[in-house]
Design a protein around this motif. Structure first.
Motif: not given
Lengths: 110, 113
Positions: B37, B39, B43-47, B95
């Protein structure tokens, strides 16, 4: 690609209980449940609850997850100052064949 | 204790390539689906991608399909992400991990000229 819906912010008092919501649809939250992550500024995300409602080792019992239909919830009881941070939900979408995230909720502990 | 240690992030020019690595320990790596994932700053988390335990099936975010390749070496308890034709919008902390054991500390990828 469609994501999950989380309220941008939630505020609750110290030692109170906060419930954070995460709304999806029948192909993600409604089908597979949602996992919950906590992230403090400048730190990696920490897994709080799996989509099977299990807490990894070391996660406080104050954190619990549930689901009703297409909406998942994270309940944090006995709020502490260190709980003030960002929370994300995520679910596997069986139609899109991908994990989708919510935009995150910033929890403020008053 | 679960440990996930990412490496390989760097500053790279648009169109360039990078290979991220993730060393896993403290759990049965070879039996679990594994993901990357990311980031972006602020910003937010993105898979980004996921791979099955045996490595036969892989899934990708639409915007990285055809450019990124996820792979694993179960004998080395390692996960990889080959990133080609990088774009400015790929700039992020990456990550490795999954939604059962958690995530590593991350490795920073910056795409800029």
């Amino acid at each position: 690609q469609a994501g999950l819906t989380q309220p941008p912010s939630v505020s609750k008092g110290l030692r109170q209980t906060a419930t954070l919501t995460c709304t999806g649809n029948s192909t993600n939250v409604g089908n597979q449940g949602a996992a919950w992550l906590q992230q403090h500024q400048g730190h990696p995300p920490k897994l709080l609850c799996t989509r099977e409602y299990n807490r990894p080792s070391g996660i406080s019992e104050r954190f619990s997850a549930s689901r009703s239909g297409n909406t998942a919830s994270l309940t944090i009881s006995g709020l502490q100052p260190e709980d003030e941070t960002d929370y994300y939900c995520s679910a596997w979408d069986t139609s899109l064949h991908m994990w989708v995230f919510g935009g995150g909720t910033k929890l403020t502990v008053l | 204790e679960v440990q996930l240690v990412e490496s390989g992030g760097d500053l790279v020019q648009p169109g360039g390539s990078l290979r991220l690595s993730c060393a896993a320990s403290g759990f049965t790596f070879g039996s679990l689906w594994m993901s990357w994932v990311r980031q972006a700053p602020g910003k937010g988390l993105e898979w980004v991608a996921e791979i099955t335990p045996g490595g036969s099936d892989k899934y990708y975010l639409d915007s990285v399909k055809g450019r990124f390749i996820i792979s694993r070496d179960n004998a080395k308890n390692s996960l990889y992400l080959q990133m080609n034709n990088l774009r400015a919008e790929d700039t992020a902390m990456y990550y490795c991990g999954n939604f059962l054991v958690g995530w590593g500390q991350g490795t920073l990828v910056t795409v800029s000229s």
